[in-house]
Design a protein around this motif. Structure first.
Motif: not given
Length: 113
Positions: A23, A77, A99
């Motif tokens: 990510r 996300e 997050k």
């Protein structure tokens, strides 16, 4: 900075999670501004935690609403570095990232949300 950080935490703006290698984590920064009164005297010093994502060359009027973009929930996300000066590590010393649960200044989604 402390007041801004506490506002972000109180609004549940993010959840600290372990960094995932697959990510992308957006960089963040603190933006500082001095607020002046009508008489030209300094009223207060302001700090904002923002995502370094987008640059805009716009000339706009301003209204000071505390935490205006921090209330809308985002569906994407998105991961952000922890704010400088407020970095926490995981139990085993692993790197944690934010997050995002809600919009933060600097995101393309912030104004839309």
């Amino acid at each position: 900075m402390q007041a801004e950080f506490e506002s972000l935490e109180n609004n549940n703006t993010w959840t600290l999670v372990q960094e995932q290698k697959d990510r992308k984590v957006l960089p963040g920064k603190w933006v500082y501004k001095v607020k002046y009164g009508a008489d030209g005297q300094i009223v207060k010093y302001k700090a904002r935690c923002v995502a370094k994502l987008q640059k805009k060359d716009l000339h706009l009027g301003q209204m000071d609403e505390k935490s205006a973009y921090l209330h809308s929930i985002i569906e994407e996300e998105i991961y952000l570095e922890q704010p400088e000066g407020f970095v926490k590590q995981g139990e085993n010393g692993q790197k944690l990232v934010c997050k995002l649960n809600k919009s933060i200044y600097g995101l393309k989604q912030a104004a839309r949300n």
